[in-house]
Design an enzyme around this catalytic site. Structure first.
Site, PDB file in Angstrom:
ATOM      1  N   GLU A  41       2.282  -4.410   6.625  1.00  0.00           N
ATOM      2  CA  GLU A  41       3.687  -4.074   6.870  1.00  0.00           C
ATOM      3  C   GLU A  41       4.423  -5.212   7.572  1.00  0.00           C
ATOM      4  O   GLU A  41       5.580  -5.513   7.237  1.00  0.00           O
ATOM      5  CB  GLU A  41       3.773  -2.788   7.683  1.00  0.00           C
ATOM      6  CG  GLU A  41       3.117  -1.593   6.999  1.00  0.00           C
ATOM      7  CD  GLU A  41       1.608  -1.503   7.218  1.00  0.00           C
ATOM      8  OE1 GLU A  41       0.986  -0.608   6.640  1.00  0.00           O
ATOM      9  OE2 GLU A  41       1.048  -2.355   7.973  1.00  0.00           O
ATOM     10  N   TYR A 124     -13.607  -5.756  10.386  1.00  0.00           N
ATOM     11  CA  TYR A 124     -12.551  -5.288  11.273  1.00  0.00           C
ATOM     12  C   TYR A 124     -13.105  -4.877  12.633  1.00  0.00           C
ATOM     13  O   TYR A 124     -14.175  -4.285  12.738  1.00  0.00           O
ATOM     14  CB  TYR A 124     -11.874  -4.053  10.673  1.00  0.00           C
ATOM     15  CG  TYR A 124     -11.080  -4.309   9.413  1.00  0.00           C
ATOM     16  CD1 TYR A 124      -9.899  -5.027   9.454  1.00  0.00           C
ATOM     17  CD2 TYR A 124     -11.509  -3.804   8.192  1.00  0.00           C
ATOM     18  CE1 TYR A 124      -9.162  -5.242   8.304  1.00  0.00           C
ATOM     19  CE2 TYR A 124     -10.776  -4.012   7.036  1.00  0.00           C
ATOM     20  CZ  TYR A 124      -9.601  -4.736   7.099  1.00  0.00           C
ATOM     21  OH  TYR A 124      -8.874  -4.941   5.961  1.00  0.00           O
ATOM     22  N   GLY A 245      -2.566  -7.354 -11.511  1.00  0.00           N
ATOM     23  CA  GLY A 245      -3.150  -8.596 -11.042  1.00  0.00           C
ATOM     24  C   GLY A 245      -2.445  -9.794 -11.643  1.00  0.00           C
ATOM     25  O   GLY A 245      -1.210  -9.851 -11.725  1.00  0.00           O
ATOM     26  N   ALA A 246      -3.223 -10.762 -12.115  1.00  0.00           N
ATOM     27  CA  ALA A 246      -2.652 -11.992 -12.658  1.00  0.00           C
ATOM     28  C   ALA A 246      -1.882 -11.767 -13.957  1.00  0.00           C
ATOM     29  O   ALA A 246      -1.136 -12.643 -14.397  1.00  0.00           O
ATOM     30  CB  ALA A 246      -3.763 -13.012 -12.891  1.00  0.00           C
ATOM     31  N   ASP A 297       1.477  -7.769  -0.512  1.00  0.00           N
ATOM     32  CA  ASP A 297       2.549  -7.561   0.455  1.00  0.00           C
ATOM     33  C   ASP A 297       3.759  -8.420   0.089  1.00  0.00           C
ATOM     34  O   ASP A 297       4.908  -7.963   0.152  1.00  0.00           O
ATOM     35  CB  ASP A 297       2.077  -7.936   1.862  1.00  0.00           C
ATOM     36  CG  ASP A 297       0.786  -7.244   2.250  1.00  0.00           C
ATOM     37  OD1 ASP A 297       0.578  -6.093   1.809  1.00  0.00           O
ATOM     38  OD2 ASP A 297      -0.015  -7.845   2.984  1.00  0.00           O
TER      39      ASP A 297
END
Length: 371
Positions: A41, A124, A245-246, A297
């Site tokens: 975000e 993470y 995707g691509a 994003d």
């Protein structure tokens, strides 16, 4: 409480300090890391601010040095961070990653173990983070609702019960609700059983604009059969963007209207009706990829930027592809934003020139040309 000033887009979600590897290879073999920031975000907010929009980021960070770094970096990008809460009891999340693409299926260590084409490791340290304590009563809801657009992702819903409750609150219908944009952003490591990623489908159904990868829809919801099958499974949003995707992206707009008037479609994308929708597919340009993280994003930011400006649907998709290309050609999540005039120039290329466009590292600061 003073009402927050209006924004074009408010982005709500966790941002973390990320550590990028000094060289390729497994995490166990990387001797050093470079500090950066990452968060779906806040990535969108920074890209929108770089494109000249008023962007606000709403979140929680720890009252620690990493929280200071996040706020300084995101504020320096031109984003309003005044509604970010500091938590004295919980830390700012951090994560480490290698080069490579995130996975959409389980199959090995880290988030990137999705098969031979997916080589990243992502580790993470976000459990119990300040952002995981986001909930309807710990976030400034007025600030969250203060934009023309509220942008959310499915990552937030996976962080805690409070975060899921907040996601449901913000996607529920209410009078005066801003346009709600939702990037499914399926992260397999966050949805290990017994967590059920079909929650993301529930949330998406309550939103106005949804971004989802074709591979995400299959992995999270078992939807196969291409973009049309995704639209059949998710007919509620007025606009659905399915990413390939691509290969490019396909947009479905209910009733064929996208706010840009007649004659806005075609010329560089497949344009045909699909039921009651206008369906437009636009291929992505060829990109010399440095690192794939952050591209989704950036795509959302490019699309939203063009939508805020009332550009045609084809150009919204092209702006998404171009900002994604900016992210793909740098090692971190955040890229140097290309000048708006350059993005507009490239988005306006005719079909043939767009089809030969190739973007390499450095293109955002140099003139990109179609060979």
């Amino acid at each position: 409480m003073t009402s927050p000033p209006p924004a074009d887009v408010v982005c709500l979600g966790e941002s973390m300090v990320t550590f990028l590897p000094s060289r390729p290879g497994p995490l166990a073999d990387v001797p050093a890391f470079q500090r950066a920031i990452g968060g779906a975000e806040s990535n969108v907010a920074c890209a929108l601010a770089g494109a000249g929009h008023r962007a606000r980021w709403v979140s929680r960070v720890g009252a620690d040095g990493f929280g200071d770094h996040l706020l300084r970096t995101i504020t320096a990008a031109g984003v309003d961070t005044g509604a970010v809460e500091r938590d004295p009891d919980r830390p700012t999340g951090v994560y480490f990653r290698t080069d490579g693409e995130r996975a959409t299926s389980l199959g090995g260590p880290g988030e990137g173990a999705g098969g031979p084409a997916s080589t990243a490791e992502v580790v993470y340290y976000r459990a119990g983070s300040a952002a995981s304590a986001m909930a309807p009563d710990t976030v400034d809801l007025a600030a969250a609702r203060s934009g023309r657009v509220l942008h959310l992702t499915g990552i937030t819903a996976a962080l805690s019960a409070g975060c899921l409750a907040l996601s449901r609150t913000l996607t529920a219908p209410y009078e005066g609700r801003p346009l709600v944009s939702f990037d499914v952003n399926y992260r397999v490591a966050l949805w290990r059983p017994p967590a059920d990623p079909r929650v993301l489908l529930e949330l998406a159904r309550g939103c106005d604009l949804v971004f989802v990868g074709e591979d995400e829809a299959e992995a999270a919801w078992g939807v196969t059969g291409g973009a049309d099958a995704v639209r059949d499974a998710l007919p509620e949003p007025a606009t659905l963007v399915v990413k390939h995707g691509a290969a490019g992206a396909t947009a479905y707009v209910r009733g064929g209207g996208d706010g840009s008037g007649d004659g806005a479609y075609g010329d560089g994308g497949d344009d045909a009706p699909y039921g009651d929708d206008r369906r437009v597919r636009v291929p992505a340009p060829r990109v010399d990829v440095v690192a794939p993280v952050g591209a989704g994003d950036a795509f959302a930011a490019g699309y939203l930027s063009a939508a805020l400006r009332g550009l045609p649907l084809r150009d919204r998709l092209r702006h998404g592809h171009l900002l994604a290309a900016a992210a793909l050609t740098v090692p971190g999540d955040l890229a140097e934003p290309p000048a708006r005039a350059d993005v507009d120039r490239l988005a306006a290329l005719d079909h043939e020139a767009w089809g030969t466009l190739r973007l390499a590292p450095g293109w955002t600061t140099e003139k990109a040309t179609a060979p």
